[in-house]
Design a protein around this motif. Sequence first.
Motif, PDB file in Angstrom:
ATOM      1  N   LYS A  89      -6.923   4.823   6.800  1.00  0.00           N
ATOM      2  CA  LYS A  89      -5.589   5.273   6.734  1.00  0.00           C
ATOM      3  C   LYS A  89      -5.287   5.124   5.344  1.00  0.00           C
ATOM      4  O   LYS A  89      -5.447   4.313   4.601  1.00  0.00           O
ATOM      5  CB  LYS A  89      -4.745   4.132   7.349  1.00  0.00           C
ATOM      6  N   ASN A 108      -7.141  -3.155  -6.757  1.00  0.00           N
ATOM      7  CA  ASN A 108      -6.955  -2.214  -5.467  1.00  0.00           C
ATOM      8  C   ASN A 108      -8.179  -1.333  -4.983  1.00  0.00           C
ATOM      9  O   ASN A 108      -8.896  -0.768  -5.827  1.00  0.00           O
ATOM     10  CB  ASN A 108      -5.886  -1.336  -5.731  1.00  0.00           C
ATOM     11  N   LYS A 161      -2.904   5.336   2.254  1.00  0.00           N
ATOM     12  CA  LYS A 161      -1.539   5.010   1.820  1.00  0.00           C
ATOM     13  C   LYS A 161      -0.536   5.806   1.359  1.00  0.00           C
ATOM     14  O   LYS A 161      -0.886   6.710   0.568  1.00  0.00           O
ATOM     15  CB  LYS A 161      -1.659   3.763   0.680  1.00  0.00           C
ATOM     16  N   ASP A 162       0.560   5.607   2.024  1.00  0.00           N
ATOM     17  CA  ASP A 162       1.721   6.620   1.863  1.00  0.00           C
ATOM     18  C   ASP A 162       1.735   7.966   1.992  1.00  0.00           C
ATOM     19  O   ASP A 162       2.191   9.054   1.605  1.00  0.00           O
ATOM     20  CB  ASP A 162       2.292   6.416   0.458  1.00  0.00           C
ATOM     21  N   ARG A 212      -5.539  -5.164   4.915  1.00  0.00           N
ATOM     22  CA  ARG A 212      -4.852  -4.913   3.749  1.00  0.00           C
ATOM     23  C   ARG A 212      -4.192  -5.995   2.594  1.00  0.00           C
ATOM     24  O   ARG A 212      -4.188  -5.750   1.467  1.00  0.00           O
ATOM     25  CB  ARG A 212      -3.815  -3.823   4.183  1.00  0.00           C
ATOM     26  N   ASP A 222      -4.790   2.392   2.606  1.00  0.00           N
ATOM     27  CA  ASP A 222      -4.127   1.487   3.248  1.00  0.00           C
ATOM     28  C   ASP A 222      -4.956   0.391   3.961  1.00  0.00           C
ATOM     29  O   ASP A 222      -4.999  -0.744   3.674  1.00  0.00           O
ATOM     30  CB  ASP A 222      -3.222   2.089   4.224  1.00  0.00           C
TER      31      ASP A 222
END
Length: 430
Positions: free
Chosen positions: A255, A332, A257-258, A229, A356
């Motif tokens: 996974k 990103n 993120k958040d 990441r 993530d």
Amino acid sequence: MIDNKLLPKLSQNLLEILEDEEYYNITIEVGNDPYKNDETLINIKLPNILPETFQIILRYIYGGKLPLEEYDISDIIKILNHHHQMNEIQVWEHVIKWGLAQNPELPSDPTNFSKDDFNTLKNTLQQCIPYIKFRNLTSKEFLKKVKPYRKALPKGLYNDLLEYFSDNDYDQTKKSEPQIVKEIKSKNIDSKIITNQHVEIISRWIDRLKNKDKLTNSYEFKLLYHDNRDEPGVNRIKKFHEACDNKPRTIIVIKVKDRNEIFGGYNPIEWKSDKSYGITKDSFIFSFSNDSTENYVLSRVNDETKAVCNCAYLGPSFGYKDLCLSINLGGNIIIKCKKMNYEEQIIGNSDVLFLDFFEEYLIIYGEKLSLEEHGVSDIIKILVAANELSLQELIPDLESFLIENKNSWIEQNFDLLYQTSFENNSFLEL
């Protein structure tokens, strides 16, 4: 009569006392953290209530108000579940009532729902469903109260519940016990995202089995690529293709993120970087939520001509945007999830999320090939066949066996082996 202005002021003062951590003589433990004994304090233990849920309730006790608009629907469901006077069917009824209130255009009777109506309710309830303990219902409650809204539930969840409540061996006295998923008999998976229980479920999906069916094949998930990441998005995508292109039968797990969610997909054919669509009828995508293997969405491809999307500037991607890893203007990696070429959308309330990290696995059949039973000429034929069938994971084992056990034969038949190796570039060791 007390002045109406006094009560808000009193509530505010009490909330300030709550937030002041300097003076207290009672401790209330919530959750499952280790107990710390302090004989100078009165200690109350409430292990079944989550700390964040209890914090909300405390503010209500001290302040007399519960501003529900400040909380997510998932927090409200947790409060309902921890209310000991409310059983699971009442929680479900309140959730449905809330969902209908959010969409006043929907009919009150689900028998009058259109397909779009069910999809609207499904999207609204997306975050609530994982917190409903459906297995605590009776069969009668499930059939009468839940089944009419079956099209608003994730398809995989409803099918599992239907099978669960239809099981002749179903014991009402055990309905509150959690379902235990037997772990797959294989090596522990090298993952920071999924567990052996996830592996067993995904293995069944590969074989198109139901969750209660006995596994017919044993699979090993061999890690091909673990995403970092901390690297730039462009580098992460590039490294994925370097590690995973031209390798068939792979699983990606993602996974988010958040968010307490896992996304993923199975690609039975090879990844490429040639701006093409891969064609297969056996791919699927999925999501798991809230650290549970029971709360999932399974979505199989329904347009096999666009099963996977191959592009050098995209990460592993399924369909047009059904599950796609791409790079935004900020560099990103983002996750796009929008129903296009698969049966259903694997997330309900958002179609763009931040990544993530992700992992890619090569799926290897667990059955062993007993090479001792075969002559060298047969093993050479198996090598050639494995190469033609793109069974790249099998080739190194065959080569190693020949080198370690048939060295004298290799020396005597060097010309034949050299010609075979020359014609098959994959035989690097030979």
